[in-house]
Design a protein around this motif. Structure first.
Motif, PDB file in Angstrom:
ATOM      1  N   LYS A 246      39.913  -7.492  38.375  1.00 14.64           N
ATOM      2  CA  LYS A 246      40.441  -8.509  37.458  1.00 14.64           C
ATOM      3  C   LYS A 246      39.317  -9.348  36.862  1.00 14.64           C
ATOM      4  CE  LYS A 246      44.963  -8.946  39.704  1.00 14.64           C
ATOM      5  NZ  LYS A 246      45.834  -9.794  40.565  1.00 14.64           N
ATOM      6  N   ALA A 247      38.326  -9.684  37.677  1.00 15.66           N
ATOM      7  CA  ALA A 247      37.190 -10.476  37.187  1.00 15.66           C
ATOM      8  C   ALA A 247      36.392  -9.697  36.147  1.00 15.66           C
ATOM      9  CB  ALA A 247      36.292 -10.874  38.360  1.00 15.66           C
ATOM     10  N   LEU A 248      36.199  -8.390  36.380  1.00 13.89           N
ATOM     11  CA  LEU A 248      35.441  -7.560  35.440  1.00 13.89           C
ATOM     12  C   LEU A 248      36.208  -7.336  34.140  1.00 13.89           C
ATOM     13  CD1 LEU A 248      33.980  -4.873  37.898  1.00 13.89           C
ATOM     14  CD2 LEU A 248      32.780  -6.811  36.872  1.00 13.89           C
ATOM     15  N   GLN A 249      37.519  -7.313  34.229  1.00 12.81           N
ATOM     16  CA  GLN A 249      38.334  -7.216  33.014  1.00 12.81           C
ATOM     17  C   GLN A 249      38.247  -8.517  32.226  1.00 12.81           C
ATOM     18  OE1 GLN A 249      42.002  -6.119  34.988  1.00 12.81           O
ATOM     19  NE2 GLN A 249      41.884  -3.997  34.266  1.00 12.81           N
ATOM     20  N   LYS A 250      38.279  -9.634  32.938  1.00 12.51           N
ATOM     21  CA  LYS A 250      38.284 -10.938  32.289  1.00 12.51           C
ATOM     22  C   LYS A 250      36.936 -11.261  31.646  1.00 12.51           C
ATOM     23  CE  LYS A 250      39.519 -15.778  33.136  1.00 12.51           C
ATOM     24  NZ  LYS A 250      40.006 -16.762  34.140  1.00 12.51           N
ATOM     25  N   ASN A 251      35.836 -10.905  32.327  1.00 16.45           N
ATOM     26  CA  ASN A 251      34.519 -11.261  31.781  1.00 16.45           C
ATOM     27  C   ASN A 251      33.980 -10.238  30.775  1.00 16.45           C
ATOM     28  OD1 ASN A 251      33.355  -9.115  33.263  1.00 16.45           O
ATOM     29  ND2 ASN A 251      32.712 -10.449  34.944  1.00 16.45           N
ATOM     30  N   GLY A 252      34.744  -9.168  30.526  1.00 14.94           N
ATOM     31  CA  GLY A 252      34.362  -8.200  29.502  1.00 14.94           C
ATOM     32  C   GLY A 252      33.464  -7.078  29.970  1.00 14.94           C
ATOM     33  N   LYS A 253      33.069  -7.082  31.245  1.00 13.45           N
ATOM     34  CA  LYS A 253      32.155  -6.050  31.741  1.00 13.45           C
ATOM     35  C   LYS A 253      32.794  -4.667  31.697  1.00 13.45           C
ATOM     36  CE  LYS A 253      28.314  -4.584  33.530  1.00 13.45           C
ATOM     37  NZ  LYS A 253      27.066  -4.625  32.735  1.00 13.45           N
ATOM     38  N   LEU A 254      34.074  -4.573  32.061  1.00 15.79           N
ATOM     39  CA  LEU A 254      34.745  -3.273  32.022  1.00 15.79           C
ATOM     40  C   LEU A 254      34.825  -2.740  30.592  1.00 15.79           C
ATOM     41  CD1 LEU A 254      37.732  -3.124  34.560  1.00 15.79           C
ATOM     42  CD2 LEU A 254      35.887  -1.472  34.249  1.00 15.79           C
ATOM     43  N   SER A 255      35.125  -3.607  29.649  1.00 12.11           N
ATOM     44  CA  SER A 255      35.179  -3.200  28.240  1.00 12.11           C
ATOM     45  C   SER A 255      33.818  -2.679  27.784  1.00 12.11           C
ATOM     46  CB  SER A 255      35.608  -4.372  27.359  1.00 12.11           C
ATOM     47  OG  SER A 255      36.918  -4.798  27.677  1.00 12.11           O
ATOM     48  N   GLU A 256      32.770  -3.349  28.205  1.00 11.37           N
ATOM     49  CA  GLU A 256      31.401  -2.948  27.846  1.00 11.37           C
ATOM     50  C   GLU A 256      31.092  -1.542  28.372  1.00 11.37           C
ATOM     51  OE1 GLU A 256      27.008  -4.133  29.506  1.00 11.37           O
ATOM     52  OE2 GLU A 256      28.381  -5.789  29.071  1.00 11.37           O
ATOM     53  N   ILE A 257      31.471  -1.279  29.621  1.00  9.81           N
ATOM     54  CA  ILE A 257      31.215   0.035  30.214  1.00  9.81           C
ATOM     55  C   ILE A 257      32.038   1.109  29.506  1.00  9.81           C
ATOM     56  CG2 ILE A 257      31.408   1.407  32.335  1.00  9.81           C
ATOM     57  CD1 ILE A 257      30.997  -1.226  33.902  1.00  9.81           C
ATOM     58  N   SER A 258      33.280   0.782  29.162  1.00 14.62           N
ATOM     59  CA  SER A 258      34.143   1.733  28.469  1.00 14.62           C
ATOM     60  C   SER A 258      33.586   2.083  27.090  1.00 14.62           C
ATOM     61  CB  SER A 258      35.556   1.161  28.336  1.00 14.62           C
ATOM     62  OG  SER A 258      36.416   2.089  27.721  1.00 14.62           O
ATOM     63  N   MET A 259      33.135   1.095  26.352  1.00 10.95           N
ATOM     64  CA  MET A 259      32.561   1.352  25.027  1.00 10.95           C
ATOM     65  C   MET A 259      31.320   2.232  25.134  1.00 10.95           C
ATOM     66  SD  MET A 259      34.553   0.023  22.797  1.00 10.95           S
ATOM     67  CE  MET A 259      33.480   0.230  21.375  1.00 10.95           C
ATOM     68  N   LYS A 260      30.542   2.030  26.187  1.00 11.88           N
ATOM     69  CA  LYS A 260      29.324   2.822  26.392  1.00 11.88           C
ATOM     70  C   LYS A 260      29.641   4.306  26.571  1.00 11.88           C
ATOM     71  CE  LYS A 260      25.615   3.502  29.806  1.00 11.88           C
ATOM     72  NZ  LYS A 260      24.986   2.970  31.064  1.00 11.88           N
ATOM     73  N   TRP A 261      30.672   4.612  27.346  1.00 14.00           N
ATOM     74  CA  TRP A 261      30.939   6.002  27.702  1.00 14.00           C
ATOM     75  C   TRP A 261      32.014   6.676  26.855  1.00 14.00           C
ATOM     76  CZ3 TRP A 261      27.481   8.482  30.352  1.00 14.00           C
ATOM     77  CH2 TRP A 261      26.641   7.768  31.205  1.00 14.00           C
ATOM     78  N   PHE A 262      32.954   5.907  26.329  1.00  8.62           N
ATOM     79  CA  PHE A 262      34.059   6.503  25.561  1.00  8.62           C
ATOM     80  C   PHE A 262      34.038   6.151  24.076  1.00  8.62           C
ATOM     81  CE2 PHE A 262      36.160   5.695  29.821  1.00  8.62           C
ATOM     82  CZ  PHE A 262      35.957   6.985  30.283  1.00  8.62           C
ATOM     83  N   GLY A 263      33.267   5.118  23.703  1.00 13.89           N
ATOM     84  CA  GLY A 263      33.275   4.681  22.322  1.00 13.89           C
ATOM     85  C   GLY A 263      34.525   3.906  21.959  1.00 13.89           C
ATOM     86  N   LYS A 264      35.344   3.579  22.943  1.00 13.48           N
ATOM     87  CA  LYS A 264      36.553   2.776  22.756  1.00 13.48           C
ATOM     88  C   LYS A 264      36.886   2.082  24.073  1.00 13.48           C
ATOM     89  CE  LYS A 264      40.560   4.836  22.542  1.00 13.48           C
ATOM     90  NZ  LYS A 264      41.686   5.734  22.198  1.00 13.48           N
ATOM     91  N   ASP A 265      37.667   1.027  23.988  1.00 14.82           N
ATOM     92  CA  ASP A 265      38.021   0.285  25.190  1.00 14.82           C
ATOM     93  C   ASP A 265      39.313   0.841  25.786  1.00 14.82           C
ATOM     94  OD1 ASP A 265      38.354  -1.488  27.229  1.00 14.82           O
ATOM     95  OD2 ASP A 265      38.309  -3.294  25.986  1.00 14.82           O
ATOM     96  N   MET A 266      39.188   1.476  26.949  1.00  9.26           N
ATOM     97  CA  MET A 266      40.330   2.060  27.643  1.00  9.26           C
ATOM     98  C   MET A 266      40.684   1.263  28.896  1.00  9.26           C
ATOM     99  SD  MET A 266      39.251   6.082  27.231  1.00  9.26           S
ATOM    100  CE  MET A 266      40.630   6.691  28.186  1.00  9.26           C
ATOM    101  N   THR A 267      40.202   0.018  28.953  1.00  6.80           N
ATOM    102  CA  THR A 267      40.380  -0.778  30.175  1.00  6.80           C
ATOM    103  C   THR A 267      41.311  -1.971  29.988  1.00  6.80           C
ATOM    104  OG1 THR A 267      38.476  -2.230  29.722  1.00  6.80           O
ATOM    105  CG2 THR A 267      38.036  -0.152  30.862  1.00  6.80           C
ATOM    106  N   LYS A 268      41.881  -2.120  28.789  1.00  9.01           N
ATOM    107  CA  LYS A 268      42.787  -3.229  28.526  1.00  9.01           C
ATOM    108  C   LYS A 268      44.191  -2.715  28.235  1.00  9.01           C
ATOM    109  CE  LYS A 268      39.472  -6.611  26.715  1.00  9.01           C
ATOM    110  NZ  LYS A 268      39.040  -7.345  25.500  1.00  9.01           N
ATOM    111  N   ASP A 269      45.181  -3.550  28.541  1.00  8.97           N
ATOM    112  CA  ASP A 269      46.584  -3.225  28.261  1.00  8.97           C
ATOM    113  C   ASP A 269      46.948  -1.832  28.790  1.00  8.97           C
ATOM    114  OD1 ASP A 269      46.868  -5.675  26.864  1.00  8.97           O
ATOM    115  OD2 ASP A 269      45.991  -4.734  25.084  1.00  8.97           O
ATOM    116  N   ILE A 270      46.562  -1.565  30.028  1.00  7.38           N
ATOM    117  CA  ILE A 270      46.818  -0.257  30.636  1.00  7.38           C
ATOM    118  C   ILE A 270      48.297  -0.123  30.992  1.00  7.38           C
ATOM    119  CG2 ILE A 270      46.241   1.272  32.565  1.00  7.38           C
ATOM    120  CD1 ILE A 270      43.539  -0.201  32.734  1.00  7.38           C
ATOM    121  N   ASP A 271      48.903   0.952  30.553  1.00  6.37           N
ATOM    122  CA  ASP A 271      50.301   1.237  30.878  1.00  6.37           C
ATOM    123  C   ASP A 271      50.376   1.665  32.346  1.00  6.37           C
ATOM    124  OD1 ASP A 271      52.927   1.976  31.044  1.00  6.37           O
ATOM    125  OD2 ASP A 271      52.845   3.492  29.464  1.00  6.37           O
ATOM    126  N   THR A 272      51.067   0.875  33.156  1.00 10.80           N
ATOM    127  CA  THR A 272      51.122   1.157  34.589  1.00 10.80           C
ATOM    128  C   THR A 272      52.330   1.981  35.003  1.00 10.80           C
ATOM    129  OG1 THR A 272      52.236  -0.957  34.983  1.00 10.80           O
ATOM    130  CG2 THR A 272      49.832  -0.936  35.138  1.00 10.80           C
TER     131      THR A 272
END
Length: 278
Positions: A246-272
């Motif tokens: 949750k902290a990594l999602q909030k501070n943007g670190k997960l988004s940064e890693i996703s953009m690096k490897w996928f070229g898009k953010d796949m870490t937000k609004d995840i369908d559970t």
């Protein structure tokens, strides 16, 4: 008289043993309350053949989305991280055998896995897709695999789904099993197989690397977001990992890693809501 006293003595010894067992780290219920991170190390099992999630680069360094994610998790938790590489078909046995404390290796959350393991909330969206060669007729549905050969990594959710769909939809498709997706995509490129079924993120990566060769030709067939896996009793570790995610999602670190490897953010609004073929 001796027999009665012996029985009482044995009873006392048994009760004492049970109490001591309950206080030791070997007790199952106590283990559930213990924290695998208490030693200051996040010990992670990983299959290093699954680009771009976890793989070896030309310098034989362990890299990928999950590797960056695990390092970020460890930093957030204030612990160090140690990776142990293991073949996918043995990765869950290794976890249960306490060879490592968590699996961070593109592990889809499924109903079956939730029964046998403790899994975190999802940290990246995921589902399975079919990949075709660009010089062939694109396969849009599983039924269109009739008479074709399909590559899948052994014991992955894509492999399990393919076997289930083959039976349920009565499709005459030959499913070829590979130890890793590198081999599967090499076989697809070499025209040894007609198609590949794999995770969307993996498919996107290979297509991005070889846009003239491959195309994601189907819709996303499932919804199986990815989580960190721990042993079923190790709920304390899962709770700490969830806080860090949750902290990594909030501070943007997960988004940064996703953009690096996928070229898009796949870490937000995840369908559970799980949609799994198993």
């Amino acid at each position: 008289m001796k027999r009665k006293l012996l029985g009482v003595s044995l009873l006392v010894l048994l009760v004492t043993a049970l109490v001591l067992t309950g206080c030791s780290s070997g007790g199952t219920k106590t283990a559930a309350k213990e924290d695998s991170l208490a030693d200051g190390v996040l010990s992670v099992g990983v299959d290093d053949t699954y680009l771009p999630m976890e793989f070896r680069n030309d310098q034989n360094e362990l890299v990928g989305f999950d590797i960056d994610f695990a390092n970020a998790l460890a930093e957030q938790l204030g612990v160090s991280v140690e990776f142990q590489t293991v073949a996918w078909d043995g990765i869950f046995n290794g976890l249960n055998a306490k060879q490592y404390d968590a699996i961070i290796s593109s592990t889809s959350i499924t109903p079956d896995r939730l029964k046998g393991f403790s899994m975190t909330d999802p940290y990246v969206a995921n589902g399975i897709v079919i990949v075709s060669r660009k010089d062939a007729t694109p396969v849009k549905t599983f039924k269109e695999l009739e008479g074709k050969t399909l590559g899948a990594q052994i014991e992955t959710t894509a492999d399990i789904a393919a076997e289930k769909l083959k039976t349920d939809e009565n499709v005459n498709v030959e499913i070829k099993k590979f130890d890793g997706m590198l081999d599967a995509f090499a076989a697809l490129q070499g025209k040894q197989i007609d198609n590949v079924i794999t995770d969307a993120g993996v498919a996107m990566y290979y297509v991005a690397q070889n846009p003239d060769l491959f195309v994601v030709s189907s819709d996303v067939l499932t919804n199986e977001p990815i989580g960190v896996t721990s042993r079923i009793d190790d709920t304390a570790t899962t709770e700490k990992l969830n806080e860090a995610i949750k902290a990594l999602q909030k501070n943007g670190k997960l988004s940064e890693i996703s953009m690096k490897w996928f070229g898009k953010d796949m870490t937000k609004d995840i369908d559970t809501k799980l949609v799994v073929i198993e």
